[in-house]
Design an enzyme around this catalytic site. Structure first.
Site, PDB file in Angstrom:
ATOM      1  N   CYS A 269       5.703 -47.355  -6.026  1.00 50.73           N
ATOM      2  CA  CYS A 269       5.639 -48.788  -6.293  1.00 50.73           C
ATOM      3  C   CYS A 269       6.463 -49.088  -7.543  1.00 50.73           C
ATOM      4  O   CYS A 269       6.527 -48.271  -8.455  1.00 50.73           O
ATOM      5  CB  CYS A 269       4.230 -49.336  -6.532  1.00 50.73           C
ATOM      6  SG  CYS A 269       3.107 -49.099  -5.164  1.00 50.73           S
TER       7      CYS A 269
ATOM      8  N   ARG B  49      11.423 -46.849  -5.371  1.00 50.80           N
ATOM      9  CA  ARG B  49      10.067 -46.388  -5.685  1.00 50.80           C
ATOM     10  C   ARG B  49       9.066 -46.678  -4.565  1.00 50.80           C
ATOM     11  O   ARG B  49       7.927 -46.236  -4.609  1.00 50.80           O
ATOM     12  CB  ARG B  49       9.574 -47.066  -6.966  1.00 50.80           C
ATOM     13  CG  ARG B  49      10.443 -46.821  -8.163  1.00 50.80           C
ATOM     14  CD  ARG B  49       9.894 -47.509  -9.383  1.00 50.80           C
ATOM     15  NE  ARG B  49       8.583 -46.991  -9.718  1.00 50.80           N
ATOM     16  CZ  ARG B  49       8.377 -45.914 -10.454  1.00 50.80           C
ATOM     17  NH1 ARG B  49       9.391 -45.258 -10.951  1.00 50.80           N
ATOM     18  NH2 ARG B  49       7.160 -45.496 -10.698  1.00 50.80           N
TER      19      ARG B  49
ATOM     20  N   TRP C 249       4.649 -48.990  -2.228  1.00 57.87           N
ATOM     21  CA  TRP C 249       4.499 -47.799  -1.402  1.00 57.87           C
ATOM     22  C   TRP C 249       3.000 -47.675  -1.199  1.00 57.87           C
ATOM     23  O   TRP C 249       2.261 -47.357  -2.120  1.00 57.87           O
ATOM     24  CB  TRP C 249       5.056 -46.581  -2.135  1.00 57.87           C
ATOM     25  CG  TRP C 249       5.088 -45.342  -1.316  1.00 57.87           C
ATOM     26  CD1 TRP C 249       6.081 -44.941  -0.470  1.00 57.87           C
ATOM     27  CD2 TRP C 249       4.097 -44.306  -1.273  1.00 57.87           C
ATOM     28  NE1 TRP C 249       5.761 -43.730   0.103  1.00 57.87           N
ATOM     29  CE2 TRP C 249       4.551 -43.314  -0.373  1.00 57.87           C
ATOM     30  CE3 TRP C 249       2.866 -44.104  -1.897  1.00 57.87           C
ATOM     31  CZ2 TRP C 249       3.834 -42.162  -0.086  1.00 57.87           C
ATOM     32  CZ3 TRP C 249       2.141 -42.949  -1.613  1.00 57.87           C
ATOM     33  CH2 TRP C 249       2.628 -41.998  -0.720  1.00 57.87           C
TER      34      TRP C 249
ATOM     35  N   ASN D   4       1.019 -50.529 -10.115  1.00 61.29           N
ATOM     36  CA  ASN D   4       1.573 -49.287  -9.560  1.00 61.29           C
ATOM     37  C   ASN D   4       0.581 -48.183  -9.908  1.00 61.29           C
ATOM     38  O   ASN D   4       0.326 -47.944 -11.084  1.00 61.29           O
ATOM     39  CB  ASN D   4       2.944 -49.043 -10.209  1.00 61.29           C
ATOM     40  CG  ASN D   4       3.445 -47.622 -10.001  1.00 61.29           C
ATOM     41  OD1 ASN D   4       3.093 -46.979  -9.022  1.00 61.29           O
ATOM     42  ND2 ASN D   4       4.262 -47.145 -10.916  1.00 61.29           N
ATOM     43  N   GLY D   5       0.011 -47.546  -8.885  1.00 58.39           N
ATOM     44  CA  GLY D   5      -0.953 -46.469  -9.148  1.00 58.39           C
ATOM     45  C   GLY D   5      -2.129 -46.538  -8.204  1.00 58.39           C
ATOM     46  O   GLY D   5      -2.065 -47.217  -7.174  1.00 58.39           O
TER      47      GLY D   5
ATOM     48  N   GLU E 210      16.467 -26.146   1.038  1.00 58.69           N
ATOM     49  CA  GLU E 210      16.910 -27.462   0.563  1.00 58.69           C
ATOM     50  C   GLU E 210      17.723 -28.184   1.643  1.00 58.69           C
ATOM     51  O   GLU E 210      17.562 -29.386   1.845  1.00 58.69           O
ATOM     52  CB  GLU E 210      17.714 -27.285  -0.742  1.00 58.69           C
ATOM     53  CG  GLU E 210      18.368 -28.522  -1.311  1.00 58.69           C
ATOM     54  CD  GLU E 210      17.391 -29.649  -1.669  1.00 58.69           C
ATOM     55  OE1 GLU E 210      16.176 -29.444  -1.662  1.00 58.69           O
ATOM     56  OE2 GLU E 210      17.891 -30.758  -1.935  1.00 58.69           O
TER      57      GLU E 210
ATOM     58  N   LYS F 252      16.714 -31.791   3.242  1.00 58.18           N
ATOM     59  CA  LYS F 252      17.617 -32.956   3.231  1.00 58.18           C
ATOM     60  C   LYS F 252      17.727 -33.553   4.625  1.00 58.18           C
ATOM     61  O   LYS F 252      17.694 -34.753   4.803  1.00 58.18           O
ATOM     62  CB  LYS F 252      19.027 -32.575   2.772  1.00 58.18           C
ATOM     63  CG  LYS F 252      19.352 -32.414   1.339  1.00 58.18           C
ATOM     64  CD  LYS F 252      19.135 -33.571   0.427  1.00 58.18           C
ATOM     65  CE  LYS F 252      17.694 -33.719   0.022  1.00 58.18           C
ATOM     66  NZ  LYS F 252      17.272 -33.138  -1.216  1.00 58.18           N
TER      67      LYS F 252
ATOM     68  N   GLU G 298      14.302 -35.280   5.741  1.00 61.37           N
ATOM     69  CA  GLU G 298      13.861 -36.504   5.079  1.00 61.37           C
ATOM     70  C   GLU G 298      14.739 -37.706   5.378  1.00 61.37           C
ATOM     71  O   GLU G 298      14.244 -38.819   5.406  1.00 61.37           O
ATOM     72  CB  GLU G 298      13.684 -36.304   3.577  1.00 61.37           C
ATOM     73  CG  GLU G 298      14.944 -36.014   2.825  1.00 61.37           C
ATOM     74  CD  GLU G 298      14.701 -35.726   1.344  1.00 61.37           C
ATOM     75  OE1 GLU G 298      13.760 -36.264   0.771  1.00 61.37           O
ATOM     76  OE2 GLU G 298      15.501 -34.961   0.768  1.00 61.37           O
TER      77      GLU G 298
ATOM     78  N   HIS H  29      11.184 -12.248  12.835  1.00 58.49           N
ATOM     79  CA  HIS H  29       9.729 -12.143  12.796  1.00 58.49           C
ATOM     80  C   HIS H  29       9.067 -13.398  13.374  1.00 58.49           C
ATOM     81  O   HIS H  29       7.911 -13.686  13.076  1.00 58.49           O
ATOM     82  CB  HIS H  29       9.263 -11.903  11.352  1.00 58.49           C
ATOM     83  CG  HIS H  29       9.796 -10.631  10.781  1.00 58.49           C
ATOM     84  ND1 HIS H  29       9.351  -9.391  11.176  1.00 58.49           N
ATOM     85  CD2 HIS H  29      10.786 -10.406   9.883  1.00 58.49           C
ATOM     86  CE1 HIS H  29      10.026  -8.455  10.525  1.00 58.49           C
ATOM     87  NE2 HIS H  29      10.909  -9.050   9.736  1.00 58.49           N
TER      88      HIS H  29
ATOM     89  N   LYS I 289      10.909 -42.448  -4.324  1.00 59.19           N
ATOM     90  CA  LYS I 289      11.661 -41.572  -5.220  1.00 59.19           C
ATOM     91  C   LYS I 289      10.767 -40.922  -6.260  1.00 59.19           C
ATOM     92  O   LYS I 289      10.944 -39.766  -6.619  1.00 59.19           O
ATOM     93  CB  LYS I 289      12.735 -42.411  -5.912  1.00 59.19           C
ATOM     94  CG  LYS I 289      13.652 -41.620  -6.803  1.00 59.19           C
ATOM     95  CD  LYS I 289      14.744 -40.961  -6.001  1.00 59.19           C
ATOM     96  CE  LYS I 289      15.590 -40.038  -6.824  1.00 59.19           C
ATOM     97  NZ  LYS I 289      16.150 -38.964  -5.996  1.00 59.19           N
TER      98      LYS I 289
HETATM   99  C1  F6R Z   1      13.710 -34.601  -1.927  1.00 63.39           C
HETATM  100  C2  F6R Z   1      13.114 -35.165  -3.117  1.00 63.39           C
HETATM  101  C3  F6R Z   1      11.718 -34.779  -3.458  1.00 63.39           C
HETATM  102  C4  F6R Z   1      11.598 -34.564  -4.971  1.00 63.39           C
HETATM  103  C5  F6R Z   1      10.134 -34.316  -5.358  1.00 63.39           C
HETATM  104  C6  F6R Z   1       9.986 -34.008  -6.824  1.00 63.39           C
HETATM  105  O1  F6R Z   1      15.015 -35.023  -1.758  1.00 63.39           O
HETATM  106  O2  F6R Z   1      13.711 -35.943  -3.806  1.00 63.39           O
HETATM  107  O3  F6R Z   1      11.310 -33.657  -2.757  1.00 63.39           O
HETATM  108  O4  F6R Z   1      12.392 -33.481  -5.327  1.00 63.39           O
HETATM  109  O5  F6R Z   1       9.374 -35.439  -5.035  1.00 63.39           O
HETATM  110  O6  F6R Z   1      10.449 -35.063  -7.609  1.00 63.39           O
HETATM  111  P1  F6R Z   1      10.821 -34.864  -9.129  1.00 63.39           P
HETATM  112  O7  F6R Z   1      11.964 -33.930  -9.205  1.00 63.39           O
HETATM  113  O8  F6R Z   1      11.165 -36.230  -9.597  1.00 63.39           O
HETATM  114  O9  F6R Z   1       9.603 -34.296  -9.803  1.00 63.39           O
END
Ligand code: F6R
Length: 615
Positions: free
Chosen positions: A2, A27, A75, A101-102, A488, A492, A495, A511, A610
């Protein structure tokens, strides 16, 4: 999660609130809303959907004027994303208005109590409970808004960043934070409030970041007063000068922030080592390490805690730190670490990695590690973030604002910082030969130009994307340093394109996962020349004999894998330990193009946000 925005001053609030919400949309983006005050009335507009939907709706709902406003992009935590659950929420009297927010964890008993006292609720949210609790306190104890907010917040359990406005006291906005970030921009007889500084960067570069358990009454023509919520003690406001500029938070001609951020990697990796890495003289200067060198050298082990992409950077660091320094390293999901009564001693060093510096699980894990006596070192991107303040020492990545929800440049800059740390410690411990040490420094210095060269694979990545865009599943395989890159790469793709993808160490395939392989399964294999090349070639052969489609990331000039793979993407040569900084790039591009071709919202993938400030 949020985003909240507020404005009080002499300008029209609406454009500031709307533009601010657009900047904070990373956010959370399942609903949005705003309140404007025109000197007489609270004018509220809110809707399910994005800020652009709110913009359309506001034009119909309300007359757009007023020099005070608050806004929210959501969110969802409590209650589905719909118009009613969207913020702002108004108290029963119609006087108080809040954005939040929270999460208020104990909202249910409070709600029951308020219902007994005659309050009615129209939404399913914890926030509507909070605004009515403030109203109840205000009425019962005959308090001004600021005091009522303080008393109410002392009754709630959970996390919050809030802006509260009272129609009866229309020259102020009361703000408070616990666990969710909140910045106040200080202008000439005007104030801006936001979850981060991006909404007000073009108006002022003076910002105050509230600390946890602090609140402020933001009042026109009055100096800002900050108080501790628990004991009412006044706190001296610390005004920070922002280094950010507008250009950094705009798309700069790219279709998406994600693509812009992928292309920024040569520069931001350089920014991250600039002034720290001196390849000619063999020096690495990182004050956070220098000031605490003894602690690192005497550590029994290093524990790395992080989430998501940052956790993957931690896995790369595990390989690099152990190889270079011979200090044992363990990597844990912050969310698991905090709930499993981990064994930590004062001889442990905890490294917390976080782009946003606000991730709730990582923050809680840091607090636990500190309680148990560990020294905690942060690797964060956002300057002044909660994690950077909560840790004993740290090193910033210099990636600049990362706005695309899928993390790209944060990952490579985190690896850059962690590799420099490993090299500095290796030098102090004498665990790398002088020639290897100098070689790594020189190779690291060359990485930005090699990333630039790797970015030239964009067209090939796009072409491969067009072939596999409709796949339902995808496997990513790598070994050693490139196993975390496989994880990773899969994250990517998942998501942003919603294709199911899994990353595995290449040797683990036999396995179990090998059962999945058929002629429809694209398998992305990371197979640079350095490292366990021959073993990876054998794994590729195993896939080939089961008709899987092979997309291989190889070193320029490779011929063996080229023979076997359906597609290859070539990257420049570097040492095995630094190869994740290059192998990651084509995987980012591949995911990006697949998502674009599938018509997905690349910068704001569904269900994500984010900054994950809730558990
Ligand atoms: C994936 C992504 C998330 C963040 C995770 C941790 O692309 O962005 O998996 O890496 O939420 O976020 P931070 O690094 O901000 O603690």
């Amino acid at each position: 999660m949020c985003g909240i925005v507020g404005y009080i001053g002499h300008r029209e609030a609406y454009p500031i609130v709307i533009k601010g919400l657009k900047r904070l949309e990373y956010r959370g983006y399942d609903s949005a809303g705003l309140m404007l005050y025109d000197g007489e009335n609270l004018k509220i507009s809110k809707t399910k959907g994005k800020v652009s939907d709110l913009e359309e709706k506001s034009n119909l709902d309300i007359t757009i004027n007023g020099t005070i406003g608050i806004g929210h992009t959501r969110w969802a935590t409590h209650g589905v994303p719909n118009d009613v659950n969207s913020h702002p929420h108004v108290s029963n009297s119609g006087d108080l208005c809040i954005v939040h927010n929270g999460i208020i964890e104990n909202y249910e008993p409070i709600k029951k109590e308020l219902i007994k006292r005659g309050y009615v609720f129209s939404s399913d949210t914890d926030t509507e409970v909070l605004v009515n609790l403030i109203e109840e306190v205000q009425k019962k104890e005959n308090l001004k808004l600021g005091k009522a907010v303080q008393v109410a917040l002392n009754q709630v359990v959970g996390a919050y960043a809030i802006c509260v406005f009272d129609k009866k006291k229309p020259d102020e906005i009361v703000v408070a934070r616990l666990g969710s970030p909140l910045a106040i921009g200080v202008g000439e007889n005007e104030f801006f409030i936001a979850s981060d500084a991006t909404p007000f960067i073009e108006y002022t570069s003076n910002a105050i970041y509230l600390e946890d358990e602090e609140m402020a009454i933001v009042r026109l023509a009055k100096p800002l007063k900050i108080r501790r919520i628990k004991d009412d003690q006044l706190v001296d406001p610390y005004i920070q000068e922002l280094q950010m500029n507008l250009e950094q938070i705009e798309k700069g001609g790219y279709d998406h922030f994600m693509l812009k951020e992928i292309y920024e990697q040569p520069n931001v990796i350089k920014d991250t080592y600039r002034g720290r890495l001196h390849a000619n003289t063999g020096l690495i200067q990182m004050s956070g390490i220098e000031d605490n060198l003894d602690k690192f050298l005497n550590a029994d082990r290093i524990l790395i805690i992080a989430c998501g992409t940052s956790w993957h950077a931690g896995l790369v660091a595990e390989y690099v730190i152990e190889e270079f320094t011979r200090i044992p390293v363990e990597v844990e999901y912050a969310s698991e670490f905090r709930y499993r009564n981990p064994i930590i001693t004062s001889k442990d060093i905890v490294i917390a990695i976080s782009q946003s510096g606000e991730t709730a699980d990582t923050l809680a894990a840091i607090k636990l590690a500190k309680e148990k006596g560990a020294f905690v070192f942060g690797v964060c991107n956002v300057v002044g973030s909660s994690i950077s303040r909560e840790t004993h020492a740290g090193a910033y990545t210099h990636a600049g604002p990362e706005i695309g929800v899928a993390s790209t440049k944060a990952f490579t800059t985190q690896i850059t910082v962690l590799t420099m740390m490993a090299l500095r410690l290796a030098k102090a411990k004498g665990t790398l030969s002088t020639s290897d040490y100098f070689r790594y420094l020189q190779e690291l210095e060359l990485i930005p130009e090699k990333v630039t060269e790797t970015l030239e694979t964009n067209d090939i990545a796009k072409k491969i994307a067009s072939i596999y865009k409709d796949a339902s599943n995808c496997l990513y395989l790598g070994r050693g340093y490139n196993f975390p890159v496989a994880l990773e790469g899969a994250l990517k793709l998942k998501e942003i394109s919603y294709i199911h993808a899994e990353g595995y160490p290449a040797a683990e395939m036999k396995h179990g996962p090998i059962a999945l392989i058929d002629e429809k399964m694209p398998v992305i294999v990371i197979a640079p020349k350095q490292g366990h090349y021959d073993k990876v070639v054998s794994n590729i052969q195993e896939i080939k004999s089961r008709s899987g489609k092979i997309i291989a990331i190889v070193t320029k000039g490779d011929s063996q894998v080229k023979e076997l793979a359906d597609h290859v993407i070539e990257i420049p040569e570097t040492s095995d330990a630094l190869s994740p900084l290059l192998t990651t790039i084509p995987l980012q591009l591949l995911s990006y193009h697949i998502a674009v071709l599938r018509g997905c919202n690349v910068d704001q993938p569904r269900n994500l946000a984010k900054s994950v400030t809730v558990e």
